[in-house]
Design a protein around this motif. Sequence first.
Motif, PDB file in Angstrom:
ATOM      1  N   LEU A  99       0.820  -1.210   0.000  1.00 16.16           N
ATOM      2  CA  LEU A  99       0.000   0.000   0.000  1.00 16.16           C
ATOM      3  C   LEU A  99       0.854   1.261   0.000  1.00 16.16           C
ATOM      4  CD1 LEU A  99      -2.784   1.264   0.056  1.00 16.16           C
ATOM      5  CD2 LEU A  99      -2.739   1.125   2.552  1.00 16.16           C
ATOM      6  N   LEU A 100       1.948   1.265   0.746  1.00 18.70           N
ATOM      7  CA  LEU A 100       2.804   2.453   0.769  1.00 18.70           C
ATOM      8  C   LEU A 100       3.461   2.677  -0.594  1.00 18.70           C
ATOM      9  CD1 LEU A 100       4.399   2.162   4.314  1.00 18.70           C
ATOM     10  CD2 LEU A 100       2.518   3.626   3.577  1.00 18.70           C
ATOM     11  N   THR A 101       3.788   1.601  -1.282  1.00 19.03           N
ATOM     12  CA  THR A 101       4.290   1.742  -2.654  1.00 19.03           C
ATOM     13  C   THR A 101       3.201   2.307  -3.555  1.00 19.03           C
ATOM     14  OG1 THR A 101       5.910  -0.055  -2.423  1.00 19.03           O
ATOM     15  CG2 THR A 101       5.183   0.485  -4.656  1.00 19.03           C
ATOM     16  N   ALA A 102       1.973   1.846  -3.359  1.00 19.16           N
ATOM     17  CA  ALA A 102       0.853   2.397  -4.132  1.00 19.16           C
ATOM     18  C   ALA A 102       0.695   3.884  -3.866  1.00 19.16           C
ATOM     19  CB  ALA A 102      -0.441   1.657  -3.795  1.00 19.16           C
ATOM     20  N   ALA A 103       0.909   4.296  -2.608  1.00 20.34           N
ATOM     21  CA  ALA A 103       0.808   5.721  -2.273  1.00 20.34           C
ATOM     22  C   ALA A 103       1.892   6.527  -2.996  1.00 20.34           C
ATOM     23  CB  ALA A 103       0.929   5.908  -0.764  1.00 20.34           C
ATOM     24  N   GLU A 142      -7.241  10.172 -10.104  1.00 18.37           N
ATOM     25  CA  GLU A 142      -8.291  10.296  -9.091  1.00 18.37           C
ATOM     26  C   GLU A 142      -8.934   8.944  -8.774  1.00 18.37           C
ATOM     27  OE1 GLU A 142      -8.845  12.940  -7.200  1.00 18.37           O
ATOM     28  OE2 GLU A 142      -7.102  13.704  -8.289  1.00 18.37           O
ATOM     29  N   THR A 143      -9.001   8.065  -9.756  1.00 16.23           N
ATOM     30  CA  THR A 143      -9.492   6.711  -9.484  1.00 16.23           C
ATOM     31  C   THR A 143      -8.541   5.985  -8.546  1.00 16.23           C
ATOM     32  OG1 THR A 143     -10.557   6.604 -11.661  1.00 16.23           O
ATOM     33  CG2 THR A 143     -10.168   4.520 -10.524  1.00 16.23           C
ATOM     34  N   ALA A 144      -7.252   6.118  -8.816  1.00 16.73           N
ATOM     35  CA  ALA A 144      -6.250   5.503  -7.936  1.00 16.73           C
ATOM     36  C   ALA A 144      -6.290   6.119  -6.547  1.00 16.73           C
ATOM     37  CB  ALA A 144      -4.858   5.651  -8.548  1.00 16.73           C
ATOM     38  N   ARG A 145      -6.504   7.431  -6.464  1.00 15.90           N
ATOM     39  CA  ARG A 145      -6.559   8.093  -5.164  1.00 15.90           C
ATOM     40  C   ARG A 145      -7.693   7.521  -4.303  1.00 15.90           C
ATOM     41  NH1 ARG A 145      -4.370  12.629  -4.147  1.00 15.90           N
ATOM     42  NH2 ARG A 145      -4.437  13.264  -6.332  1.00 15.90           N
ATOM     43  N   ALA A 146      -8.864   7.378  -4.901  1.00 12.93           N
ATOM     44  CA  ALA A 146     -10.001   6.832  -4.168  1.00 12.93           C
ATOM     45  C   ALA A 146      -9.695   5.434  -3.655  1.00 12.93           C
ATOM     46  CB  ALA A 146     -11.244   6.822  -5.049  1.00 12.93           C
ATOM     47  N   ALA A 147      -9.063   4.614  -4.497  1.00 10.65           N
ATOM     48  CA  ALA A 147      -8.760   3.239  -4.103  1.00 10.65           C
ATOM     49  C   ALA A 147      -7.692   3.188  -3.012  1.00 10.65           C
ATOM     50  CB  ALA A 147      -8.306   2.445  -5.328  1.00 10.65           C
ATOM     51  N   VAL A 148      -6.653   4.005  -3.157  1.00 11.08           N
ATOM     52  CA  VAL A 148      -5.562   3.998  -2.173  1.00 11.08           C
ATOM     53  C   VAL A 148      -6.050   4.514  -0.822  1.00 11.08           C
ATOM     54  CG1 VAL A 148      -3.328   5.035  -1.586  1.00 11.08           C
ATOM     55  CG2 VAL A 148      -3.724   4.155  -3.893  1.00 11.08           C
ATOM     56  N   TYR A 149      -6.785   5.599  -0.826  1.00 13.69           N
ATOM     57  CA  TYR A 149      -7.301   6.149   0.433  1.00 13.69           C
ATOM     58  C   TYR A 149      -8.258   5.165   1.110  1.00 13.69           C
ATOM     59  CZ  TYR A 149      -5.471  10.867  -0.611  1.00 13.69           C
ATOM     60  OH  TYR A 149      -4.674  11.961  -0.865  1.00 13.69           O
ATOM     61  N   ALA A 150      -9.118   4.524   0.323  1.00 12.23           N
ATOM     62  CA  ALA A 150     -10.064   3.566   0.899  1.00 12.23           C
ATOM     63  C   ALA A 150      -9.327   2.365   1.488  1.00 12.23           C
ATOM     64  CB  ALA A 150     -11.057   3.105  -0.164  1.00 12.23           C
ATOM     65  N   ALA A 151      -8.318   1.873   0.774  1.00 11.47           N
ATOM     66  CA  ALA A 151      -7.551   0.734   1.281  1.00 11.47           C
ATOM     67  C   ALA A 151      -6.809   1.084   2.564  1.00 11.47           C
ATOM     68  CB  ALA A 151      -6.564   0.255   0.217  1.00 11.47           C
ATOM     69  N   ASP A 154      -8.503  -4.989  -0.999  1.00 10.71           N
ATOM     70  CA  ASP A 154      -8.572  -3.559  -1.309  1.00 10.71           C
ATOM     71  C   ASP A 154      -7.185  -3.007  -1.622  1.00 10.71           C
ATOM     72  OD1 ASP A 154     -11.280  -3.630  -0.861  1.00 10.71           O
ATOM     73  OD2 ASP A 154     -11.179  -2.768   1.149  1.00 10.71           O
ATOM     74  N   ILE A 155      -6.193  -3.480  -0.874  1.00 12.61           N
ATOM     75  CA  ILE A 155      -4.825  -3.029  -1.097  1.00 12.61           C
ATOM     76  C   ILE A 155      -4.323  -3.500  -2.462  1.00 12.61           C
ATOM     77  CG2 ILE A 155      -2.440  -3.338  -0.322  1.00 12.61           C
ATOM     78  CD1 ILE A 155      -3.526  -3.301   2.557  1.00 12.61           C
ATOM     79  N   ALA A 156      -4.644  -4.742  -2.819  1.00 10.54           N
ATOM     80  CA  ALA A 156      -4.231  -5.258  -4.128  1.00 10.54           C
ATOM     81  C   ALA A 156      -4.848  -4.438  -5.251  1.00 10.54           C
ATOM     82  CB  ALA A 156      -4.625  -6.728  -4.259  1.00 10.54           C
ATOM     83  N   ALA A 157      -6.139  -4.123  -5.123  1.00 12.32           N
ATOM     84  CA  ALA A 157      -6.801  -3.316  -6.152  1.00 12.32           C
ATOM     85  C   ALA A 157      -6.198  -1.925  -6.228  1.00 12.32           C
ATOM     86  CB  ALA A 157      -8.303  -3.234  -5.856  1.00 12.32           C
ATOM     87  N   ALA A 158      -5.901  -1.345  -5.063  1.00 12.10           N
ATOM     88  CA  ALA A 158      -5.300  -0.010  -5.031  1.00 12.10           C
ATOM     89  C   ALA A 158      -3.932  -0.016  -5.704  1.00 12.10           C
ATOM     90  CB  ALA A 158      -5.182   0.470  -3.587  1.00 12.10           C
ATOM     91  N   ARG A 159      -3.156  -1.064  -5.456  1.00 12.91           N
ATOM     92  CA  ARG A 159      -1.818  -1.136  -6.062  1.00 12.91           C
ATOM     93  C   ARG A 159      -1.907  -1.245  -7.584  1.00 12.91           C
ATOM     94  NH1 ARG A 159       3.406  -3.064  -4.857  1.00 12.91           N
ATOM     95  NH2 ARG A 159       4.610  -2.662  -6.755  1.00 12.91           N
ATOM     96  N   LEU A 160      -2.832  -2.057  -8.074  1.00  5.09           N
ATOM     97  CA  LEU A 160      -2.996  -2.187  -9.522  1.00  5.09           C
ATOM     98  C   LEU A 160      -3.359  -0.850 -10.161  1.00  5.09           C
ATOM     99  CD1 LEU A 160      -4.975  -5.557  -9.715  1.00  5.09           C
ATOM    100  CD2 LEU A 160      -2.646  -5.155 -10.540  1.00  5.09           C
TER     101      LEU A 160
END
Length: 291
Positions: free
Chosen positions: A161-165, A210-219, A227-233
């Motif tokens: 998740l931190l890498t996704a951020a 913005e799509t990635a932001r919503a996913a990362v913040y939610a995860a 949720d973290i896997a989806a956010a990373r993708l």
Amino acid sequence: MRFRLTEDQRALKAGVRELLARRFGREALRAAVAAPGRLDRSLWRELGAAGFFALRLPEADGGVGLGLPEAVLAFEEAGRALLPGPLVATHLAAGTVPGAATGEAVVAAVDGVLAEWLEEADTVLGDASGAVPLRSVDPLTPLHRVPGTAAAGPAGPDAVLLTAAEQLGTATRVCELAVQHARAREQFGRPVGAFQAVQHLCADLLVRAETARAAVYAAAVTADPADIAAARLLADEAAVRGARDCLQVHGGMGFTWDADVHLHVKRAWVRARRGGGVTESEELLAVGLLA
């Protein structure tokens, strides 16, 4: 449910951005590019003093006492600024490796068959014996290949998740750079942003970010592995494709060494190879769907 950053979270995000703008602006970025493989220890200690690495440590243990959502906001700003160094490994080692929380120690980790910043690290998590230097595509991320497939270091959901951020930070920054250039650059007597093809590129940049932001913040709130896997993708795609599209908006000058765009492209590529990337996250989500 209303999902908005609190006033304290917005202040944290702004504070990290201000710190990085002051200590790692464009001149410092270019100096780091000119001296690849060297870590600014004074900046590292300043990050430690600001609580970057100890953000999630309990106050009783000398930390800031915040949570995963706040760490995501800080790492988003680090990604936006192209801050170099093994940030994720050192952050996750705070509280277990002496000096990591304060920035006195640099902690690197073996991630599958790759490791970042081995030569600058005071502590390495995982077996790095026999590691061989690689020619990294990113001048700000020295790499080593580690024999075998020994998994080690921050391979858990928090690291993913931190890498996704960080990737979200890059996606946001390249969107800003593309829009700025589209407004300022003129061709045939008009800003290039007036042309529909460029407008479509910029719109796609914004939608992906913005799509990635919503996913990362939610995860960050749910901390659910799926949720973290989806956010990373989504974040990997937003960063890699966004940086590529930003190059297209810049045209030929985007490929030059003097522009910063290529640095975002290269960092996004390197981050996308860390543990929890496309294949691993897709497999995790597939297992969940089949179950």
